[in-house]
Write a protein that holds these residues in place. Sequence first.
Motif, PDB file in Angstrom:
ATOM      1  N   GLU A  36      -3.050   4.935   0.230  1.00 12.58           N
ATOM      2  CA  GLU A  36      -2.754   4.583   1.391  1.00 12.58           C
ATOM      3  C   GLU A  36      -3.259   3.058   1.982  1.00 12.58           C
ATOM      4  O   GLU A  36      -2.980   2.184   2.123  1.00 12.58           O
ATOM      5  N   PRO A  47       3.776   8.985  -8.006  1.00  7.33           N
ATOM      6  CA  PRO A  47       2.729  10.521  -8.435  1.00  7.33           C
ATOM      7  C   PRO A  47       1.709  10.082  -9.862  1.00  7.33           C
ATOM      8  O   PRO A  47       1.956   9.020 -10.454  1.00  7.33           O
ATOM      9  N   HIS A  89       0.403   7.186 -14.127  1.00 10.05           N
ATOM     10  CA  HIS A  89       1.119   7.005 -13.453  1.00 10.05           C
ATOM     11  C   HIS A  89       2.444   7.155 -13.492  1.00 10.05           C
ATOM     12  O   HIS A  89       3.221   6.872 -14.454  1.00 10.05           O
ATOM     13  N   SER A  99       0.791  -1.253   0.184  1.00  6.80           N
ATOM     14  CA  SER A  99      -0.474  -0.290  -0.476  1.00  6.80           C
ATOM     15  C   SER A  99       0.599   1.120   0.134  1.00  6.80           C
ATOM     16  O   SER A  99       1.051   2.325  -0.551  1.00  6.80           O
ATOM     17  N   GLU A 100       1.785   1.129   0.580  1.00  5.01           N
ATOM     18  CA  GLU A 100       2.976   2.374   0.451  1.00  5.01           C
ATOM     19  C   GLU A 100       2.965   3.030  -0.645  1.00  5.01           C
ATOM     20  O   GLU A 100       3.604   3.928  -0.442  1.00  5.01           O
ATOM     21  N   ALA A 156       0.526   3.728  -3.379  1.00  8.62           N
ATOM     22  CA  ALA A 156       0.182   5.110  -2.406  1.00  8.62           C
ATOM     23  C   ALA A 156       1.332   6.739  -2.683  1.00  8.62           C
ATOM     24  O   ALA A 156       1.854   7.771  -3.402  1.00  8.62           O
ATOM     25  N   SER A 157       2.743   5.818  -3.380  1.00  6.49           N
ATOM     26  CA  SER A 157       4.045   6.485  -3.355  1.00  6.49           C
ATOM     27  C   SER A 157       4.150   7.312  -4.804  1.00  6.49           C
ATOM     28  O   SER A 157       4.871   8.260  -5.168  1.00  6.49           O
ATOM     29  N   GLY A 177      -1.223  11.143   0.260  1.00  4.21           N
ATOM     30  CA  GLY A 177      -0.903   9.246  -0.227  1.00  4.21           C
ATOM     31  C   GLY A 177      -1.224   8.698   1.590  1.00  4.21           C
ATOM     32  O   GLY A 177      -1.101   7.975   1.475  1.00  4.21           O
ATOM     33  N   GLU A 178      -1.688   9.843   2.894  1.00  6.70           N
ATOM     34  CA  GLU A 178      -2.436   8.582   3.484  1.00  6.70           C
ATOM     35  C   GLU A 178      -3.205   7.676   3.323  1.00  6.70           C
ATOM     36  O   GLU A 178      -4.332   7.126   2.844  1.00  6.70           O
TER      37      GLU A 178
END
Length: 387
Positions: free
Chosen positions: A106, A73, A349, A66-67, A70-71, A102-103
């Motif tokens: 994620e 762009p 992305h 997930s991180e 989400a990172s 991001g949050e």
Amino acid sequence: MKIPFLRLGARRSGSTPAVPELKALSQLFGISGSLTSGGHERSYAGLAREGFMRNPVAHRAIRLVSEAAASVPWLLYRDGSEAAEHDVLDLLAQPNGRQGGGEFFEALYGQMLISGNAFLLPVMAGTRLAELHLLRPDRMRVLEGADGWPEAYEYRAGGRLRRYPAVGPGSVLQLKLFHPLDDHQGFPPLGAAGAALDLSNTASQWNKALIDNSARPSGALVYQPKEGGNLSPDQYERLKAELAEGYSGPARAGRPMLLEGGLDWKAMGLSPRDMDFIEAKNGASRDIALALGVPPMLLGLPGDNTYANYAEANRAFWRLTVLPLLTRTAASMSGWLSGICEEQLVLGHDLDQVPGLALERDALWARVGAAGFLTDEEKREAVGYGG
């Protein structure tokens, strides 16, 4: 922890001598939970508790996916060319007043991995899309229409029931993973690792139980008086209490045992094979990582290191797990946002910003740069830029 007491004498309630049968290890140590009984429930709440919140391997694997996703762009294309500025890009960077991009994403990818579903609620300010919010999957219920397709969603929170449309303006977007037996709900990757979660969590409980009892298996307290006879019920209960209170637990490890006349302690050792939970736990951990698409090498798990090095495992992780998740999310959100904004939008992305794919991008740039038969416009298009 319960310590069984086996006596090589008559039963307490009878006169026929017998040796109780040694049961399974889980019964011997009194560990709660069963691998064969299904263990925890496979609901979103059950998987979240037993997986993400209690299992370190599942927790780290879900956060890793997930991180990482989400990172990356976001990119936005209009009329076939990249748009440097747009309200949708601003919204993806700050979906609502309480969460940054991001949050927000994620949490979105984490919900998909745990439940197989993620629900996005648009908040409109007139005709303009003002905010995006996530709705928890366990609070959502899909309502079918007469044709069998979803026509609305019911969301229960704070003692209130809200209904949102499934189609049309202001509709909720459901992102779901493939489920072979359900038309309207996705299947969570963590759900496929349910048996491995049971095994891993139970092995941790087992090991803790051993440490709590000085890392020793139970033994037999044998009563063999010279004159024969049995312990009275009061003597039997007193010995049980003294042994449990005085000789179990890490603080009492190594304490010498004081036995009265006629009592003898016989340790019942387990074989190294019975005591070796390390490999079973590692095997379960690898299964959890496999279900979530994370190479075991990235989680520091021994065994199954099929990649030559960490960098190769990291590239496989991005190519085989993260990028497919990003692609399906971008495709679903493109059509949904196009309908809300009433213009054709294509989301993507910026993979040039992914460190794990830097070597592949460098190789692509080198090949395209060396192709003298291509024009500058064709080279830009080949590496993902507009003409």
